[in-house]
Design a protein around this motif. Structure first.
Motif, PDB file in Angstrom:
ATOM      1  N   PRO A  37      82.674  57.137 -12.398  1.00 55.14           N
ATOM      2  CA  PRO A  37      83.640  56.307 -13.140  1.00 55.14           C
ATOM      3  C   PRO A  37      84.880  56.783 -13.335  1.00 55.14           C
ATOM      4  CG  PRO A  37      81.540  56.519 -14.531  1.00 55.14           C
ATOM      5  CD  PRO A  37      81.448  57.635 -13.515  1.00 55.14           C
ATOM      6  N   VAL A  38      85.138  58.110 -13.543  1.00 47.56           N
ATOM      7  CA  VAL A  38      86.322  58.827 -13.563  1.00 47.56           C
ATOM      8  C   VAL A  38      86.945  58.723 -12.438  1.00 47.56           C
ATOM      9  CG1 VAL A  38      87.740  61.000 -14.161  1.00 47.56           C
ATOM     10  CG2 VAL A  38      85.858  60.068 -15.628  1.00 47.56           C
ATOM     11  N   LEU A  39      86.383  59.212 -11.348  1.00 46.48           N
ATOM     12  CA  LEU A  39      86.846  59.139  -9.626  1.00 46.48           C
ATOM     13  C   LEU A  39      87.444  57.939  -9.559  1.00 46.48           C
ATOM     14  CD1 LEU A  39      84.195  61.429  -7.856  1.00 46.48           C
ATOM     15  CD2 LEU A  39      86.557  61.980  -8.728  1.00 46.48           C
ATOM     16  N   VAL A  40      86.551  56.684  -9.765  1.00 48.50           N
ATOM     17  CA  VAL A  40      87.001  55.471  -9.480  1.00 48.50           C
ATOM     18  C   VAL A  40      88.129  54.959 -10.176  1.00 48.50           C
ATOM     19  CG1 VAL A  40      86.441  53.010  -9.434  1.00 48.50           C
ATOM     20  CG2 VAL A  40      84.826  54.835  -8.500  1.00 48.50           C
ATOM     21  N   GLY A  41      88.088  55.140 -11.434  1.00 52.81           N
ATOM     22  CA  GLY A  41      89.441  54.713 -12.191  1.00 52.81           C
ATOM     23  C   GLY A  41      90.643  55.408 -11.715  1.00 52.81           C
ATOM     24  N   THR A 174      89.150  55.196 -18.251  1.00 56.99           N
ATOM     25  CA  THR A 174      89.946  56.090 -17.216  1.00 56.99           C
ATOM     26  C   THR A 174      91.047  55.503 -16.789  1.00 56.99           C
ATOM     27  OG1 THR A 174      87.914  57.148 -16.759  1.00 56.99           O
ATOM     28  CG2 THR A 174      89.668  57.605 -15.304  1.00 56.99           C
ATOM     29  N   TYR A 175      91.230  54.323 -16.533  1.00 55.76           N
ATOM     30  CA  TYR A 175      92.551  53.750 -15.887  1.00 55.76           C
ATOM     31  C   TYR A 175      93.483  53.696 -17.025  1.00 55.76           C
ATOM     32  CZ  TYR A 175      95.567  50.520 -13.452  1.00 55.76           C
ATOM     33  OH  TYR A 175      96.597  49.665 -13.049  1.00 55.76           O
ATOM     34  N   TYR A 176      93.021  53.031 -18.158  1.00 52.34           N
ATOM     35  CA  TYR A 176      93.917  52.907 -19.230  1.00 52.34           C
ATOM     36  C   TYR A 176      94.525  53.943 -19.911  1.00 52.34           C
ATOM     37  CZ  TYR A 176      95.606  51.202 -23.848  1.00 52.34           C
ATOM     38  OH  TYR A 176      96.047  51.218 -25.000  1.00 52.34           O
ATOM     39  N   VAL A 177      94.079  55.121 -19.914  1.00 51.88           N
ATOM     40  CA  VAL A 177      94.683  56.316 -20.359  1.00 51.88           C
ATOM     41  C   VAL A 177      95.739  56.620 -19.502  1.00 51.88           C
ATOM     42  CG1 VAL A 177      92.637  56.921 -21.839  1.00 51.88           C
ATOM     43  CG2 VAL A 177      92.816  57.837 -19.550  1.00 51.88           C
ATOM     44  N   GLY A 180      98.131  52.890 -19.375  1.00 47.23           N
ATOM     45  CA  GLY A 180      98.501  52.101 -20.730  1.00 47.23           C
ATOM     46  C   GLY A 180      98.111  50.720 -20.512  1.00 47.23           C
ATOM     47  N   THR A 181      97.309  50.207 -19.832  1.00 48.44           N
ATOM     48  CA  THR A 181      97.083  48.968 -19.664  1.00 48.44           C
ATOM     49  C   THR A 181      95.823  48.700 -18.638  1.00 48.44           C
ATOM     50  OG1 THR A 181      97.741  46.754 -18.938  1.00 48.44           O
ATOM     51  CG2 THR A 181      98.462  48.239 -17.525  1.00 48.44           C
ATOM     52  N   VAL A 182      95.206  47.774 -18.606  1.00 50.73           N
ATOM     53  CA  VAL A 182      93.901  47.522 -17.699  1.00 50.73           C
ATOM     54  C   VAL A 182      94.402  46.287 -16.589  1.00 50.73           C
ATOM     55  CG1 VAL A 182      91.642  47.013 -17.534  1.00 50.73           C
ATOM     56  CG2 VAL A 182      92.400  48.302 -19.519  1.00 50.73           C
ATOM     57  N   ASP A 183      94.365  46.727 -15.346  1.00 48.86           N
ATOM     58  CA  ASP A 183      94.593  45.898 -14.432  1.00 48.86           C
ATOM     59  C   ASP A 183      93.222  45.218 -13.924  1.00 48.86           C
ATOM     60  OD1 ASP A 183      96.823  45.620 -11.934  1.00 48.86           O
ATOM     61  OD2 ASP A 183      94.662  45.455 -11.219  1.00 48.86           O
ATOM     62  N   PRO A 184      93.379  44.100 -13.556  1.00 51.72           N
ATOM     63  CA  PRO A 184      92.138  43.088 -13.271  1.00 51.72           C
ATOM     64  C   PRO A 184      91.423  43.895 -11.954  1.00 51.72           C
ATOM     65  CG  PRO A 184      93.922  41.561 -13.170  1.00 51.72           C
ATOM     66  CD  PRO A 184      94.522  42.999 -13.330  1.00 51.72           C
ATOM     67  N   ALA A 185      91.990  44.722 -11.350  1.00 57.15           N
ATOM     68  CA  ALA A 185      91.255  45.473 -10.059  1.00 57.15           C
ATOM     69  C   ALA A 185      90.249  46.468 -10.963  1.00 57.15           C
ATOM     70  CB  ALA A 185      92.266  46.257  -9.241  1.00 57.15           C
ATOM     71  N   VAL A 187      88.534  46.083 -13.804  1.00 58.20           N
ATOM     72  CA  VAL A 187      87.487  45.224 -14.288  1.00 58.20           C
ATOM     73  C   VAL A 187      86.531  45.234 -13.067  1.00 58.20           C
ATOM     74  CG1 VAL A 187      86.708  43.271 -15.201  1.00 58.20           C
ATOM     75  CG2 VAL A 187      88.925  44.039 -16.083  1.00 58.20           C
ATOM     76  N   TRP A 188      87.127  44.854 -11.871  1.00 61.44           N
ATOM     77  CA  TRP A 188      86.169  44.557 -10.627  1.00 61.44           C
ATOM     78  C   TRP A 188      85.673  45.988 -10.227  1.00 61.44           C
ATOM     79  CZ3 TRP A 188      84.178  40.504  -8.585  1.00 61.44           C
ATOM     80  CH2 TRP A 188      84.432  39.240  -8.602  1.00 61.44           C
ATOM     81  N   ALA A 189      86.640  46.980 -10.191  1.00 63.06           N
ATOM     82  CA  ALA A 189      85.866  48.327  -9.809  1.00 63.06           C
ATOM     83  C   ALA A 189      84.980  49.105 -10.509  1.00 63.06           C
ATOM     84  CB  ALA A 189      87.415  49.336  -9.688  1.00 63.06           C
ATOM     85  N   ALA A 190      84.868  48.629 -11.930  1.00 66.14           N
ATOM     86  CA  ALA A 190      83.934  49.139 -12.668  1.00 66.14           C
ATOM     87  C   ALA A 190      82.385  48.532 -12.444  1.00 66.14           C
ATOM     88  CB  ALA A 190      84.309  48.685 -14.139  1.00 66.14           C
ATOM     89  N   VAL A 191      82.341  47.404 -11.749  1.00 60.64           N
ATOM     90  CA  VAL A 191      81.207  46.677 -11.603  1.00 60.64           C
ATOM     91  C   VAL A 191      80.140  47.614 -10.867  1.00 60.64           C
ATOM     92  CG1 VAL A 191      80.111  44.730 -10.650  1.00 60.64           C
ATOM     93  CG2 VAL A 191      82.000  44.488 -12.229  1.00 60.64           C
ATOM     94  N   PRO A 192      80.566  47.968  -9.396  1.00 64.26           N
ATOM     95  CA  PRO A 192      79.387  48.662  -8.721  1.00 64.26           C
ATOM     96  C   PRO A 192      79.290  50.206  -9.047  1.00 64.26           C
ATOM     97  CG  PRO A 192      81.822  48.728  -7.614  1.00 64.26           C
ATOM     98  CD  PRO A 192      81.905  47.637  -8.835  1.00 64.26           C
ATOM     99  N   VAL A 193      80.244  50.660  -9.968  1.00 67.30           N
ATOM    100  CA  VAL A 193      80.154  51.869 -10.677  1.00 67.30           C
ATOM    101  C   VAL A 193      78.920  51.676 -11.835  1.00 67.30           C
ATOM    102  CG1 VAL A 193      80.961  53.702 -12.291  1.00 67.30           C
ATOM    103  CG2 VAL A 193      82.211  52.714 -10.312  1.00 67.30           C
ATOM    104  N   GLY A 194      79.169  50.652 -12.555  1.00 69.92           N
ATOM    105  CA  GLY A 194      77.932  50.433 -13.640  1.00 69.92           C
ATOM    106  C   GLY A 194      76.702  50.200 -13.205  1.00 69.92           C
ATOM    107  N   ALA A 195      76.688  49.196 -11.729  1.00 70.78           N
ATOM    108  CA  ALA A 195      75.505  48.619 -11.115  1.00 70.78           C
ATOM    109  C   ALA A 195      74.872  50.206 -10.605  1.00 70.78           C
ATOM    110  CB  ALA A 195      75.965  47.898 -10.060  1.00 70.78           C
ATOM    111  N   SER A 196      75.393  51.030 -10.030  1.00 70.98           N
ATOM    112  CA  SER A 196      74.803  52.262  -9.487  1.00 70.98           C
ATOM    113  C   SER A 196      74.232  53.097 -10.453  1.00 70.98           C
ATOM    114  CB  SER A 196      75.903  53.079  -8.788  1.00 70.98           C
ATOM    115  OG  SER A 196      76.960  53.315  -9.272  1.00 70.98           O
ATOM    116  N   GLY A 197      74.996  53.204 -11.872  1.00 71.69           N
ATOM    117  CA  GLY A 197      74.481  53.947 -12.635  1.00 71.69           C
ATOM    118  C   GLY A 197      73.170  53.575 -13.408  1.00 71.69           C
ATOM    119  N   THR A 198      73.058  51.925 -13.183  1.00 70.34           N
ATOM    120  CA  THR A 198      71.865  51.430 -13.805  1.00 70.34           C
ATOM    121  C   THR A 198      70.704  51.720 -12.838  1.00 70.34           C
ATOM    122  OG1 THR A 198      73.610  49.729 -14.802  1.00 70.34           O
ATOM    123  CG2 THR A 198      71.128  49.376 -14.939  1.00 70.34           C
TER     124      THR A 198
END
Length: 307
Positions: A37-41, A174-177, A180-185, A187-198
């Motif tokens: 997740p940190v690598l992707v963010g 990770t992206y936010y820190v 200072g904001t969260v880009d829509p990208a 949100v989408w980038a987090a989906v496969p990361v969460g999926a692979s972890g699950t």
């Protein structure tokens, strides 16, 4: 009552932890769930020109500490609740095997969470109150995964916990820190990361279905059957590889995002095992899924960085 260690015999005193036993308790193969997740963010943040190395490294350290602390808590409570016994099919667990005393494992978890909190103080200075909310929720849920009055993993909520906290929260945080904001990208980038972890949790639950029933651990596989678990794994895998296409179609990533598809061959061996094997035969699928998560994550992060 004495404690026994395989190959050593009964011990009259508390076992003396070694570096090897602590590494075993930390479960290094599962740490891809904290690293990816940190690598992707971070890849996305630098790709969009808002990356910052110090917050990224702090986010990585905090995520790894929470992951290890959660693993310690899991080791302790699965033993206490009877989920880890001599019938265990997976890798050796230090509490159940007597390699580290239960109280020592619990103390190790406390140290990890305390260190994660210390790292979090810096991130709060960088990101403000949203980081407080993320940090507190992560620590509480890390403990509540198998501990507390309502252990998430014992009520079929482990999959959701991993998807949310090792996917959505970790990547967007990770992206936010850094930005200072969260880009829509993000949100989408987090989906496969969460999926692979699950997917890692699904393999674990499929392997341990029989012993989980005996321990009263009501995972989704226990509740709905192994067929559902296999279908969940396939769905999560499909979501992971569909996401780059969605991001490109929405204009949130360049064609480089398709680098993630190069990891597809690594999915075949664990997928085959998930669909056909059971019990201890699924152990290689766990390692294979972790390797897939890592390679996918690295390629995906590079693809998000390149513009």
């Amino acid at each position: 009552m004495s404690t026994s260690v395989p190959g050593v015999g009964p011990l009259a005193t508390k076992p003396r932890p070694t570096v090897k036993s602590w590494l075993l308790a930390a479960r290094p193969k599962t740490l891809t769930a904290a690293l990816v997740p940190v690598l992707v963010g971070t890849g996305l943040a630098f790709g969009l020109g808002v990356g910052r190395w110090l917050p990224a490294l702090a986010a990585l350290l905090g995520a790894v500490l929470i992951q290890i602390g959660t693993n310690f808590i899991n080791d302790y409570y699965d033993f206490k609740k009877g989920a880890d016994t001599h019938e265990r099919l997976g890798p050796v667990r230090v509490t159940q095997s007597g390699l580290i005393a239960p109280s020592t494992v619990l103390a190790g978890a406390a140290v990890c969470f305390a260190l994660a909190t210390a790292v979090g103080l810096y991130l709060v200075m960088v990101g403000g109150w949203p980081i407080v909310a993320i940090g507190v929720a992560s620590l509480v849920c890390g403990f509540a995964y198998t501990g507390g009055p309502f252990p998430l993993g014992y009520h079929g909520l482990g999959d959701l916990f991993v998807f949310l906290f090792f996917g959505l929260v970790a990547v967007m945080g990770t992206y936010y820190v850094q930005a200072g904001t969260v880009d829509p990208a993000a949100v989408w980038a987090a989906v496969p990361v969460g999926a692979s972890g699950t997917m890692l949790i699904v393999v674990n639950n499929l392997r341990d279905a029989t012993t989980d029933v005996k321990a009263g651990k009501r995972t989704l596989v226990v509740r709905f059957g192994t067929g559902m678990g296999k279908a969940e794994y396939v769905l999560l895998l499909a979501v992971s590889y569909a996401t780059p296409f969605a991001m490109y179609a929405l204009g949130l990533a360049s064609p480089w995002v398709f680098l993630a598809l190069l990891s597809l061959p690594l999915s075949l061996a664990p997928l085959r095992l998930v669909l056909k094997a059971q019990g201890a035969a699924l152990n290689p699928a766990l390692g294979g899924t972790a390797r897939l998560q890592l390679f996918y994550g690295v390629l995906f992060a590079v693809g998000l960085y390149l513009r």
